[in-house]
Write a protein that holds these residues in place. Structure first.
Motif, PDB file in Angstrom:
ATOM      1  N   GLN A  67     -23.285   2.427 -40.220  1.00  0.00           N
ATOM      2  CA  GLN A  67     -23.465   3.130 -38.957  1.00  0.00           C
ATOM      3  C   GLN A  67     -22.131   3.565 -38.364  1.00  0.00           C
ATOM      4  OE1 GLN A  67     -25.709   0.153 -36.822  1.00  0.00           O
ATOM      5  NE2 GLN A  67     -27.690   0.942 -37.516  1.00  0.00           N
ATOM      6  N   GLY A  68     -21.089   2.754 -38.584  1.00  0.00           N
ATOM      7  CA  GLY A  68     -19.757   3.122 -38.109  1.00  0.00           C
ATOM      8  C   GLY A  68     -19.244   4.382 -38.782  1.00  0.00           C
ATOM      9  N   VAL A  69     -19.499   4.499 -40.074  1.00  0.00           N
ATOM     10  CA  VAL A  69     -19.095   5.702 -40.817  1.00  0.00           C
ATOM     11  C   VAL A  69     -19.905   6.898 -40.342  1.00  0.00           C
ATOM     12  CG1 VAL A  69     -19.059   6.796 -43.097  1.00  0.00           C
ATOM     13  CG2 VAL A  69     -18.344   4.410 -42.849  1.00  0.00           C
TER      14      VAL A  69
ATOM     15  N   SER B  42     -21.122  -9.961 -47.678  1.00  0.00           N
ATOM     16  CA  SER B  42     -21.616  -9.792 -46.325  1.00  0.00           C
ATOM     17  C   SER B  42     -23.130  -9.793 -46.335  1.00  0.00           C
ATOM     18  CB  SER B  42     -21.108  -8.485 -45.710  1.00  0.00           C
ATOM     19  OG  SER B  42     -21.354  -8.465 -44.320  1.00  0.00           O
ATOM     20  N   VAL B  43     -23.702 -10.045 -45.179  1.00  0.00           N
ATOM     21  CA  VAL B  43     -25.160 -10.025 -45.043  1.00  0.00           C
ATOM     22  C   VAL B  43     -25.591  -8.594 -44.774  1.00  0.00           C
ATOM     23  CG1 VAL B  43     -25.298 -12.405 -44.252  1.00  0.00           C
ATOM     24  CG2 VAL B  43     -24.975 -10.568 -42.573  1.00  0.00           C
ATOM     25  N   PRO B  44     -26.864  -8.247 -45.059  1.00  0.00           N
ATOM     26  CA  PRO B  44     -27.321  -6.867 -44.905  1.00  0.00           C
ATOM     27  C   PRO B  44     -27.035  -6.267 -43.530  1.00  0.00           C
ATOM     28  CG  PRO B  44     -28.971  -8.146 -46.063  1.00  0.00           C
ATOM     29  CD  PRO B  44     -27.912  -9.117 -45.639  1.00  0.00           C
ATOM     30  N   ARG B  45     -27.202  -7.065 -42.488  1.00  0.00           N
ATOM     31  CA  ARG B  45     -27.025  -6.527 -41.141  1.00  0.00           C
ATOM     32  C   ARG B  45     -25.606  -5.997 -40.922  1.00  0.00           C
ATOM     33  NH1 ARG B  45     -29.068  -9.652 -35.681  1.00  0.00           N
ATOM     34  NH2 ARG B  45     -28.614  -8.006 -34.187  1.00  0.00           N
ATOM     35  N   LEU B  46     -24.617  -6.674 -41.499  1.00  0.00           N
ATOM     36  CA  LEU B  46     -23.238  -6.212 -41.333  1.00  0.00           C
ATOM     37  C   LEU B  46     -22.944  -5.013 -42.236  1.00  0.00           C
ATOM     38  CD1 LEU B  46     -21.303  -9.566 -40.928  1.00  0.00           C
ATOM     39  CD2 LEU B  46     -21.943  -7.922 -39.173  1.00  0.00           C
ATOM     40  N   TRP B  47     -23.529  -4.998 -43.433  1.00  0.00           N
ATOM     41  CA  TRP B  47     -23.377  -3.808 -44.277  1.00  0.00           C
ATOM     42  C   TRP B  47     -23.952  -2.584 -43.557  1.00  0.00           C
ATOM     43  CZ3 TRP B  47     -19.992  -3.597 -47.880  1.00  0.00           C
ATOM     44  CH2 TRP B  47     -19.728  -4.668 -48.741  1.00  0.00           C
ATOM     45  N   VAL B  48     -25.063  -2.772 -42.835  1.00  0.00           N
ATOM     46  CA  VAL B  48     -25.656  -1.679 -42.064  1.00  0.00           C
ATOM     47  C   VAL B  48     -24.717  -1.240 -40.949  1.00  0.00           C
ATOM     48  CG1 VAL B  48     -27.520  -1.074 -40.467  1.00  0.00           C
ATOM     49  CG2 VAL B  48     -28.046  -2.257 -42.596  1.00  0.00           C
ATOM     50  N   LYS B  49     -24.075  -2.192 -40.282  1.00  0.00           N
ATOM     51  CA  LYS B  49     -23.149  -1.854 -39.200  1.00  0.00           C
ATOM     52  C   LYS B  49     -21.962  -1.050 -39.728  1.00  0.00           C
ATOM     53  CE  LYS B  49     -24.208  -5.524 -35.888  1.00  0.00           C
ATOM     54  NZ  LYS B  49     -24.610  -4.590 -34.814  1.00  0.00           N
ATOM     55  N   PHE B  50     -21.453  -1.414 -40.896  1.00  0.00           N
ATOM     56  CA  PHE B  50     -20.380  -0.628 -41.507  1.00  0.00           C
ATOM     57  C   PHE B  50     -20.855   0.802 -41.750  1.00  0.00           C
ATOM     58  CE2 PHE B  50     -18.562  -4.661 -43.730  1.00  0.00           C
ATOM     59  CZ  PHE B  50     -17.991  -5.055 -42.544  1.00  0.00           C
TER      60      PHE B  50
ATOM     61  N   HIS C 129     -34.726   3.167 -41.349  1.00  0.00           N
ATOM     62  CA  HIS C 129     -34.473   4.170 -40.314  1.00  0.00           C
ATOM     63  C   HIS C 129     -33.216   3.785 -39.536  1.00  0.00           C
ATOM     64  CE1 HIS C 129     -35.036   6.785 -36.829  1.00  0.00           C
ATOM     65  NE2 HIS C 129     -35.898   7.465 -37.580  1.00  0.00           N
ATOM     66  N   PRO C 130     -32.314   4.730 -39.278  1.00  0.00           N
ATOM     67  CA  PRO C 130     -31.034   4.399 -38.610  1.00  0.00           C
ATOM     68  C   PRO C 130     -31.196   3.835 -37.207  1.00  0.00           C
ATOM     69  CG  PRO C 130     -31.338   6.793 -38.795  1.00  0.00           C
ATOM     70  CD  PRO C 130     -32.384   6.156 -39.647  1.00  0.00           C
TER      71      PRO C 130
END
Length: 566
Positions: free
Chosen positions: A278-280, A268-276, A456-457
């Motif tokens: 943030q979901g947690v 996955s690309v970084p942006r989607l890893w970040v979204k995962f 930063h989140p």
């Protein structure tokens, strides 16, 4: 190029699975409304052969030359892969297009590539794309194409039904041109990168030494197949090893698609890893998560529960790339027991250049080069140069641009600045052309600063800019959650306080000439549609500077650490 074994080439591998695993499910395609369609290798082969027969007949009737170009405009689906195979089997060259392109870009690529036909598949926003299809260009629709495309063009199933399967095992040689991959490009017009069948075969051989894959693996295909990583890892990985490919249905069903596929290899690309992430964090505050993970038995249960909820509990190899992976993000996943390998590569080298080793502590680098890759740093500019048998043949119809990036002795100028340490680990330090000079005559490398800003989140994406200004400025796009909680004066004040503290922490670690004058907060999302990011989520720096550059001096003059720009 070294000798490439004939049985490692794409079509030959396809025939191998047709003969040996005919009854095994090769592709799993969601059809909407919870319906899933499976294709065995034998069924894939039957449809590919029928479509190849049609393409050959059409080419003969219309006088297509050998190696003529045939385009694919579609989101990922089973028919995308079958189209590519049919194009190759018929003796032609495939030209994939991103399924998010504007009509002008679609027309530019179809015209520049001299495409003789186009598969129009699963798409959102087809009405806006359709004007990009040149009048009179033969097109073929898929079962999942928009209704208007189905009405306008003959369908895949109808064509397969009226054609007999192409007989035998037509092959393509290692030196034959396989595809034109038009770069998504953060600047300028897309360029058609030419790659041969031999280059793909060599790239897979190199990749398998670092990332072992087999027929027992599963992958979820959801990043654009028009992008080089998905093309190499998913399509050619599938053809080489015979693993099972699952397709995602839509963004709304992505979580369910992951649960259905339970991928053993996931990129996955970084942006989607970040979204995962943030979901947690939305379900469990970080402090509570840290506490639970610190407990001996409960920590293990929590890790397994989170991985299962993400659909990654069976994942044995996780990887990220296409843009820099923030160190803090990699460390966060490592605490959960998921070691993400960070890869580095380009369309021009089939994305096979460097990757961190599973289980090794190489965070902050993109690891060592793959076996067979030569690398060096230009002593004058600090630019990374690399050479391998997976390099492109050149840019289609643009020899002058090819000469700019490939030296006479075959080294690719990557455009990235880098450092190679004593262990052979590569650290990317920025882009050669991204450096800018402030009015004080000092050069600033934005990439490392952006990496820190993005930790930063509340920050979804960011750009550091400020050429000819006294100090650099950070332009940040808020995450959806932060944007949704910044409407009132009180919410903005709270957000401003947090971002000010973040800015102070960053500036304290920078040289004086690098320190950011302020942060400009943008709530408007940067999307592919409005031209701020590429289809692989890379930010178009020139677009950000074009839109916000004229306002920077005004924002800086407010003399605030955090300025709300919209």
């Amino acid at each position: 190029m070294p000798t490439i074994p004939a049985d490692s080439l794409a079509l030959q591998r396809f025939y191998h699975w047709e003969r040996t695993l005919g009854s095994r499910v090769a592709l799993t395609q969601p059809m909407g409304a919870g319906v899933v369609q499976e294709f065995t290798w034998a069924q894939v082969a039957d449809q590919v052969r029928r479509m190849a027969a049609h393409l050959q007949a059409q080419g003969k009737a219309q006088g297509w030359e050998p190696g003529a170009k045939v385009a694919i405009l579609s989101k990922n689906c089973a028919w995308w892969l079958m189209s590519d195979l049919a194009i190759w089997m018929a003796g032609y060259v495939s030209v994939p297009l991103y399924p998010t392109l504007a009509s002008e870009t679609i027309r530019q690529i179809l015209t520049h590539s001299e495409a003789k036909a186009c598969f129009v598949g699963k798409l959102d926003g087809w009405s806006g794309m359709k004007p990009g299809i040149p009048e009179g260009l033969p097109c073929i629709s898929y079962p999942l194409s928009p209704d208007d495309a189905k009405k306008s063009y003959e369908g895949w199933d109808a064509i397969c039904a009226r054609n007999q399967p192409l007989a035998g095992e037509p092959i393509r040689q290692a030196d034959d041109l396989a595809t034109l991959i038009y770069t998504s490009g953060t600047t300028g017009a897309p360029k058609g990168v030419m790659h041969s069948f031999g280059a793909f075969a060599w790239a897979l051989s190199a990749a398998l030494k670092r990332i072992p894959m087999s027929a027992d693996d599963r992958m979820l295909s959801y990043l654009p197949l028009a992008h080089v990583v998905e093309r190499v890892l998913v399509e050619h990985g599938w053809l080489r090893t015979g693993f099972a490919v699952y397709f995602a249905d839509s963004l709304d069903t992505f979580a369910a698609d992951l649960q259905r596929a339970r991928p053993t290899i996931f990129f996955s690309v970084p942006r989607l890893w970040v979204k995962f992430q943030q979901g947690v964090q939305a379900k469990m505050p970080q402090k509570k998560l840290d506490f639970l993970l610190s407990l001996p038995i409960i920590g293990g249960l929590v890790r397994r529960k989170i991985m299962k909820a993400l659909g990654l509990d069976q994942c044995r190899i996780a990887a990220g790339g296409a843009a820099p992976m923030p160190v803090a993000l990699l460390q966060w996943y490592r605490k959960l027991g998921l070691n993400i390998c960070e890869g580095y590569g380009m369309t021009e080298n089939l994305a096979v250049s460097h990757i961190t080793l599973p289980g090794e502590d190489q965070i902050g680098t993109v690891g060592p080069a793959y076996d067979g890759i030569e690398t060096r740093i230009d002593p004058a500019s600090g630019e990374l140069l690399m050479r391998s048998p997976a390099l492109m043949l050149g840019y289609y119809k643009q020899p002058e641009l090819t000469a700019e990036v490939i030296t006479e002795d075959g080294w690719l100028r990557t455009g990235d600045k880098g450092q190679i340490d004593a262990k052979g680990l590569l650290r990317i330090t920025g882009r050669v052309k991204d450096l800018f000079k402030t009015s004080k005559g000092k050069y600033v490398a934005p990439a490392p600063i952006e990496d820190r800003l993005g930790q930063h989140p509340s920050v979804e994406a960011c750009v550091v800019t400020g050429a000819s200004m006294g100090q650099p400025v950070g332009v940040v796009m808020l995450s959806p959650d932060a944007a949704g909680h910044s409407g009132t004066a009180a919410e903005r004040a709270e957000l401003s306080s947090k971002l000010s503290a973040h800015l102070d922490d960053i500036n304290a670690k920078l040289d004086p000439h690098e320190q950011l004058d302020c942060l400009v907060v943008i709530k408007t999302p940067w999307t592919v549609d409005n031209g701020f990011i590429t289809p692989t989520f890379k930010i178009k720096r020139n677009r950000v500077e074009e839109v916000y550059g004229p306002q920077l001096e005004g924002w800086v003059s407010e003399r605030k650490k955090v300025v709300f720009g919209d």
